[in-house]
Design a protein around this motif. Structure first.
Motif, short mmCIF file in Angstrom:
data_model
loop_
_atom_site.label_atom_id
_atom_site.label_comp_id
_atom_site.label_asym_id
_atom_site.label_seq_id
_atom_site.Cartn_x
_atom_site.Cartn_y
_atom_site.Cartn_z
N THR A 183 67.86 -47.72 -10.20
CA THR A 183 67.82 -49.08 -10.75
C THR A 183 66.42 -49.65 -10.57
O THR A 183 65.64 -49.17 -9.76
CB THR A 183 68.81 -50.01 -10.02
OG1 THR A 183 68.46 -50.07 -8.65
CG2 THR A 183 70.23 -49.52 -10.15
N THR A 184 66.16 -50.69 -11.33
CA THR A 184 64.90 -51.41 -11.15
C THR A 184 64.91 -52.07 -9.79
O THR A 184 65.92 -52.69 -9.41
CB THR A 184 64.74 -52.48 -12.25
OG1 THR A 184 64.73 -51.81 -13.52
CG2 THR A 184 63.45 -53.25 -12.09
N GLN A 185 63.84 -51.90 -9.04
CA GLN A 185 63.78 -52.47 -7.70
C GLN A 185 62.56 -53.36 -7.54
O GLN A 185 61.50 -53.09 -8.11
CB GLN A 185 63.70 -51.37 -6.64
CG GLN A 185 64.98 -50.61 -6.44
CD GLN A 185 64.88 -49.66 -5.26
OE1 GLN A 185 63.80 -49.23 -4.88
NE2 GLN A 185 66.02 -49.34 -4.67
N ILE A 186 62.72 -54.40 -6.74
CA ILE A 186 61.63 -55.29 -6.38
C ILE A 186 61.22 -54.95 -4.94
O ILE A 186 62.08 -54.71 -4.09
CB ILE A 186 62.06 -56.78 -6.47
CG1 ILE A 186 62.60 -57.09 -7.87
CG2 ILE A 186 60.90 -57.70 -6.11
CD1 ILE A 186 61.61 -56.85 -8.98
N HIS A 187 59.91 -54.91 -4.70
CA HIS A 187 59.37 -54.55 -3.39
C HIS A 187 58.31 -55.56 -2.98
O HIS A 187 57.71 -56.23 -3.82
CB HIS A 187 58.67 -53.18 -3.44
CG HIS A 187 59.56 -52.06 -3.79
ND1 HIS A 187 60.22 -51.31 -2.86
CD2 HIS A 187 59.90 -51.53 -5.00
CE1 HIS A 187 60.91 -50.35 -3.47
NE2 HIS A 187 60.73 -50.47 -4.77
N ARG A 188 58.06 -55.63 -1.69
CA ARG A 188 56.85 -56.30 -1.22
C ARG A 188 55.69 -55.39 -1.59
O ARG A 188 55.85 -54.18 -1.71
CB ARG A 188 56.89 -56.50 0.29
CG ARG A 188 57.92 -57.51 0.74
CD ARG A 188 57.83 -57.71 2.23
NE ARG A 188 58.93 -58.58 2.67
CZ ARG A 188 59.02 -59.04 3.89
NH1 ARG A 188 58.12 -58.75 4.79
NH2 ARG A 188 60.03 -59.82 4.21
N GLY A 189 54.51 -55.95 -1.75
CA GLY A 189 53.38 -55.15 -2.18
C GLY A 189 52.98 -54.05 -1.22
O GLY A 189 52.44 -53.02 -1.62
N ASP A 190 53.25 -54.24 0.07
CA ASP A 190 52.86 -53.24 1.06
C ASP A 190 54.03 -52.34 1.49
O ASP A 190 53.95 -51.69 2.52
CB ASP A 190 52.25 -53.91 2.28
CG ASP A 190 53.20 -54.90 2.95
OD1 ASP A 190 54.29 -55.15 2.39
OD2 ASP A 190 52.85 -55.41 4.03
N CYS A 191 55.07 -52.29 0.70
CA CYS A 191 56.27 -51.51 1.07
C CYS A 191 55.97 -50.02 1.04
O CYS A 191 55.45 -49.49 0.07
CB CYS A 191 57.41 -51.84 0.10
SG CYS A 191 58.90 -50.87 0.44
N TRP A 192 56.34 -49.36 2.10
CA TRP A 192 56.13 -47.91 2.18
C TRP A 192 57.07 -47.15 1.27
O TRP A 192 56.79 -46.02 0.87
CB TRP A 192 56.30 -47.42 3.62
CG TRP A 192 57.68 -47.66 4.17
CD1 TRP A 192 58.12 -48.77 4.84
CD2 TRP A 192 58.82 -46.81 4.05
NE1 TRP A 192 59.45 -48.65 5.15
CE2 TRP A 192 59.91 -47.45 4.68
CE3 TRP A 192 59.03 -45.56 3.47
CZ2 TRP A 192 61.19 -46.89 4.74
CZ3 TRP A 192 60.30 -45.01 3.54
CH2 TRP A 192 61.37 -45.67 4.18
N ALA A 193 58.18 -47.73 0.91
CA ALA A 193 59.18 -47.03 0.11
C ALA A 193 58.95 -47.18 -1.40
O ALA A 193 59.70 -46.61 -2.18
CB ALA A 193 60.57 -47.55 0.47
N ALA A 194 57.94 -47.93 -1.80
CA ALA A 194 57.75 -48.21 -3.23
C ALA A 194 57.25 -47.00 -4.00
O ALA A 194 57.46 -46.90 -5.20
CB ALA A 194 56.77 -49.37 -3.40
N GLY A 195 56.56 -46.09 -3.35
CA GLY A 195 56.02 -44.94 -4.07
C GLY A 195 54.77 -45.31 -4.85
O GLY A 195 54.19 -46.38 -4.67
#
Length: 117
Positions: A67-79
């Motif tokens: 699914t589309t996900q929202i992340h913080r800019g420094d998220c390690w899980a964002a890829g």
């Protein structure tokens, strides 16, 4: 002052040594003057700056992301597919059903209600 040797041989040796030393000093003076007249080389260019870490980002649904996900800019899980977005768009996407990342929980600082299971 200085005690000089009394014999001619040692005086001639001292004279030769002083002459050679004076020649070296004069050559060094010339070298330094030449360097001072040359323009200073320009410093190497600074390395490129890293782009600023965005406050928020979005990863679109696709391979590895169901699914589309929202992340913080420094998220390690964002890829590596994180696309920077504004705070307003992050709120709008979460309101439209985008899933907040389980690792960085962007819904909390954005003041959004927790997702319903």
């Amino acid at each position: 002052m200085y005690d000089l040797p009394p014999d001619l041989d040692r005086l001639r040796t001292l004279e030769t040594w002083l002459t050679l030393t004076l020649d070296r000093v004069r050559q060094q003076i010339k070298d330094v003057e030449q360097r001072q007249q040359q323009p200073e080389p320009e410093p190497p260019p600074a390395p490129p700056r890293r782009p600023r870490t965005p406050d928020w980002g979005i990863t679109q649904a696709g391979i590895g992301t169901p699914t589309t996900q929202i992340h913080r800019g420094d998220c390690w899980a964002a890829g590596k597919t994180l696309q920077p977005i504004t705070t307003e768009r992050a709120r709008a996407e979460l309101g439209d059903g985008a899933k907040p990342c389980d690792a960085c929980r962007p819904d909390r600082p954005l003041g959004m209600p927790p997702p319903q299971p």
